[in-house]
Motif scaffolding. Structure first.
Motif, short mmCIF file in Angstrom:
data_model
loop_
_atom_site.label_atom_id
_atom_site.label_comp_id
_atom_site.label_asym_id
_atom_site.label_seq_id
_atom_site.Cartn_x
_atom_site.Cartn_y
_atom_site.Cartn_z
N TYR A 101 0.84 -1.21 0.00
CA TYR A 101 0.00 0.00 0.00
C TYR A 101 0.88 1.25 0.00
CZ TYR A 101 -3.64 -3.33 1.12
OH TYR A 101 -4.50 -4.39 1.07
N LEU A 102 0.50 2.19 -0.85
CA LEU A 102 1.25 3.43 -0.99
C LEU A 102 0.37 4.58 -0.50
CD1 LEU A 102 3.75 4.96 -2.10
CD2 LEU A 102 2.54 5.08 -4.31
N LEU A 103 0.78 5.22 0.60
CA LEU A 103 0.02 6.34 1.16
C LEU A 103 0.56 7.65 0.60
CD1 LEU A 103 -0.48 3.93 3.11
CD2 LEU A 103 -0.63 5.60 4.98
N ILE A 104 -0.34 8.44 0.03
CA ILE A 104 0.06 9.70 -0.60
C ILE A 104 -0.68 10.86 0.08
CG2 ILE A 104 0.09 11.03 -2.75
CD1 ILE A 104 -0.12 8.35 -4.26
N HIS A 105 0.05 11.93 0.35
CA HIS A 105 -0.59 13.16 0.82
C HIS A 105 0.07 14.35 0.14
CE1 HIS A 105 -2.64 16.01 3.40
NE2 HIS A 105 -1.48 16.62 3.61
N ILE A 106 -0.74 15.31 -0.28
CA ILE A 106 -0.22 16.49 -0.97
C ILE A 106 -0.18 17.67 0.00
CG2 ILE A 106 -0.47 18.00 -2.97
CD1 ILE A 106 -0.04 15.00 -3.59
N PHE A 136 3.70 17.76 -3.69
CA PHE A 136 3.67 19.21 -3.52
C PHE A 136 3.03 19.86 -4.76
CE2 PHE A 136 7.23 17.40 -1.24
CZ PHE A 136 7.11 17.95 0.03
N ARG A 137 2.64 21.10 -4.55
CA ARG A 137 2.06 21.95 -5.60
C ARG A 137 0.69 21.44 -6.05
NH1 ARG A 137 7.72 22.25 -7.57
NH2 ARG A 137 8.51 24.29 -6.93
N HIS A 138 0.49 21.18 -7.35
CA HIS A 138 -0.82 20.88 -7.92
C HIS A 138 -1.33 19.52 -7.43
CE1 HIS A 138 -3.94 19.97 -10.86
NE2 HIS A 138 -3.95 21.26 -11.16
N ARG A 139 -2.45 19.52 -6.73
CA ARG A 139 -2.95 18.32 -6.05
C ARG A 139 -3.18 17.16 -7.01
NH1 ARG A 139 -8.53 19.36 -3.65
NH2 ARG A 139 -7.46 21.27 -3.07
N ALA A 140 -4.03 17.36 -8.02
CA ALA A 140 -4.41 16.26 -8.92
C ALA A 140 -3.21 15.75 -9.72
CB ALA A 140 -5.53 16.71 -9.85
N LYS A 141 -2.44 16.67 -10.28
CA LYS A 141 -1.29 16.27 -11.10
C LYS A 141 -0.24 15.54 -10.28
CE LYS A 141 -1.74 19.82 -14.69
NZ LYS A 141 -1.11 21.00 -15.33
N GLU A 142 -0.04 15.97 -9.02
CA GLU A 142 0.98 15.35 -8.18
C GLU A 142 0.56 13.94 -7.76
OE1 GLU A 142 4.77 15.81 -6.09
OE2 GLU A 142 3.82 16.33 -7.98
N ILE A 143 -0.73 13.76 -7.45
CA ILE A 143 -1.21 12.41 -7.11
C ILE A 143 -0.99 11.48 -8.30
CG2 ILE A 143 -3.28 11.03 -6.66
CD1 ILE A 143 -4.38 13.41 -5.06
N ALA A 144 -1.37 11.96 -9.49
CA ALA A 144 -1.21 11.15 -10.70
C ALA A 144 0.25 10.84 -10.99
CB ALA A 144 -1.85 11.86 -11.88
N ARG A 145 1.13 11.86 -10.77
CA ARG A 145 2.57 11.64 -11.03
C ARG A 145 3.14 10.54 -10.13
NH1 ARG A 145 7.24 12.50 -8.94
NH2 ARG A 145 6.39 13.53 -7.08
#
Length: 623
Positions: free
Chosen positions: A520-525, A570-579
């Protein structure tokens, strides 16, 4: 493009349940579609012909309005019949029937008709704003781009709220003219004599052609066949028969209201202008200017301008819906309503801008007439296929139209096509004779020949060629073999956490889709000002606290034997999650949805909606 449904106006398809209702509630449940259609019969494009007819010939051409209204009622009832019985809108039915090349041309012509309709609405709105506030016409044209967002807001609240909004605007138009009629005090005896058919001279004939040509709008036939499908009905014979009956009542009331508005404009022009010898009034601006003088009231011109704005605004909404139906039906292409609206509006604003800048405001009336000529050219390509479809016993079954109705429909079509071709021919020959440019003349002649050839194809093709029954009205093939369904096994599941109460739901849903081998990969922006500027080099208080919170989640999961690791973005929420998801090669993503919509989407952003466009893996949105 991937589709979840293959229905017309899928976001509101069968959204209104008409079953299990009392007699009156059922009746009102069916009321609505025809009112959206009726605004096309009282849009600013109709005002010029009504004003010209009333100011030049008094009440003598009211019968032409009545005849046009009866024609419109028949054709709109055929459009509703197609939608109710076959569950197809006119664009979908055309796609199933005609060859691809013909369909593409029909689509282009339909788009031209939408743009022409919108051009009339833009000019009507701009003229109304100018008459009401004194705003220069070119600024009024610019402001009309803002109503692009009106449809977006209305669609958020459902089809019933949209219908209520349109009915309110139609009521404003009707009440405005009713008050003006009371002020004008027309001679009702002379008004009644106007229902006796008569054509005083050739000019009256030309105006009569204009009235008839501006009455039936091609986009309304596409629109009505789709709107009737917003009602959920029983698909047995009794249910379909009842739906046809109640929709006909709906159409009769709505179109008669439109007739009364058009008649009110003509009667007002007759009572105020014709009776005072002002037979030269044909422009909307002239009519507004003279109302105060001749009625000795400042209220009359204000009501006139308000009615013009309401008429243009109501037509704006229905024109966009028709454009959506045409694009989805012919091309199987669905785009965001606001983008569709913006494109349509720009196609209308650009020519209006150019004409005002180059030729001045005095040529706006001619541009309004030109928009009606464009509509006239497209009319036959909507009516002829429609009659073919509702006359086909194979697809309509026992609900095929009767021979008398068929003969009457073809007679009306022949008359309308003749009148519109005559109008187009008159405009074309007038331009050629005064032009002198051989190249331009050749283009006009070739276009006219192509117009006639296409008209012949639309008439003949369905008669000599079998309907392509194997082609479904939807995107997907009717026979599908699912094969052996295997449950997917996800090796790496990503979850976008918000550090809120919703995180527990996100984590539990993510674990539910994994197994003992899943990572599992936990992501937070991080969204602090420093993080947005410095990115991963940020070391502010919020970044440190977010890292601590992430470490706490990881420790809790690891203590339960769940393999997990975390990453900050960091920075743009949607783009960073996708990256991060793409870089870490996750094969499933779980994130939270805020559930807000409309203006809040613009304020807070649409993370879930954007992320799913940036990744190519399954996405689960937890509300």
């Amino acid at each position: 493009m991937d589709y979840n449904h293959a229905t017309s106006l899928s976001e509101v398809h069968q959204s209104i349940d008409t079953s299990n209702k009392s007699k009156w509630r059922k009746l009102f449940a069916f009321f609505g579609p025809a009112y959206l259609v009726s605004v096309g019969y009282m849009d600013p494009g109709n005002w010029a012909t009504d004003l010209a007819g009333g100011s030049q010939y008094g009440y003598k051409l009211i019968w032409v309005l009545l005849m046009s209204n009866l024609m419109a009622l028949l054709l709109q009832s055929l459009s509703a019949r197609l939608g109710i019985v076959r569950g197809r809108d006119l664009a979908q039915a055309n796609r199933e029937t005609y060859p691809r090349s013909v369909n593409f041309i029909l689509y282009l012509l339909a788009e031209v008709a939408i743009a022409a309709t919108d051009l009339a609405e833009v000019l009507g709105m701009a003229i109304g704003l100018q008459l009401l506030t004194g705003l220069p016409l070119i600024w009024g044209v610019s402001l009309t781009v803002l109503d692009t967002f009106l449809l977006l807001i209305l669609q958020r609240y459902g089809i019933r709220k949209m219908e209520a909004f349109i009915v309110a605007l139609v009521a404003i138009v009707g009440i405005s003219f009713l008050v003006q009629l009371v002020m004008a005090k027309p001679d009702m005896r002379e008004v009644a004599q106007g229902f006796i058919p008569s054509i005083p001279d050739n000019t009256a004939l030309y105006i009569a052609i204009g009235i008839i040509g501006a009455t039936v709008m091609p986009h309304n036939l596409y629109l009505h066949s789709a709107l009737v499908q917003t009602r959920k009905i029983k698909r047995d014979d009794a249910g379909i028969k009842q739906a046809l009956k109640l929709n006909f009542i709906d159409s009769t009331i709505a179109l008669n209201l439109a007739f009364l508005v058009n008649a009110a404009i003509l009667i007002l022009a007759a009572a105020v202008f014709f009776k005072t010898g002002r037979t030269d009034v044909a422009e909307i601006q002239d009519a507004h200017k003279l109302l105060e003088q001749l009625l000795s009231s400042k209220l009359a011109p204000i009501l006139f301008a308000v009615a013009l704005i309401a008429a243009g605004q109501s037509s704006t909404v229905t024109g966009t819906l028709a454009g959506q139906i045409i694009m989805e039906g012919y091309l199987h292409l669905r785009i965001n309503p606001w983008l569709r609206r913006l494109l349509t509006r720009l196609l209308a604003i650009v020519p209006a801008f150019l004409v005002i800048l180059i030729a001045g405001e005095n040529e706006v009336g001619a541009l309004l007439v030109f928009s009606q000529v464009l509509l006239s050219m497209q009319l036959g390509f909507a009516i002829i296929p429609l009659i073919h479809f509702v006359s086909d016993k194979h697809t309509m079954g026992k609900f095929v139209i009767k021979p008398t109705t068929k003969v009457l429909s073809w007679a009306i079509t022949a008359l309308l096509v003749y009148l519109n071709m005559r109008m187009v021919y008159t405009e074309a020959t007038g331009y050629i004779s005064g032009n002198g440019n051989i190249f331009v003349d050749g283009i006009i002649i070739l276009a006219s020949l192509g117009f006639v050839v296409l008209l012949i194809i639309t008439v003949v093709y369905p008669l000599v060629s079998r309907y392509r029954q194997e082609t479904s009205g939807g995107i997907h093939t009717p026979q599908v073999s699912l094969g052996e369904l295997e449950t997917p096994e996800y090796k790496r599941i990503a979850m976008a956490l918000e550090f809120s109460k919703k995180d527990e739901q996100i984590i539990s849903n993510a674990i539910a889709h994994g197994n003992e081998h899943t990572e599992y990969l936990l992501i937070h922006i991080v969204e602090s000002a420093s993080a947005k500027y410095f990115g991963k080099d940020s070391d502010d208080f919020e970044t440190r606290k977010d890292q601590e919170q992430l470490d706490t989640y990881l420790a809790l999961l690891n203590s339960r034997g769940i393999k997990a690791r975390g990453m900050l973005g960091f920075r743009h929420r949607a783009k960073e999650i996708a990256r991060i998801v793409n870089h870490e090669k996750a094969d499933f993503l779980v994130l939270g949805g805020h559930g807000h919509k409309g203006i809040k989407d613009w304020i807070y952003g649409e993370t879930a909606n954007q992320v799913r466009h940036f990744v190519k893996i399954p996405v689960l949105v937890v509300q």
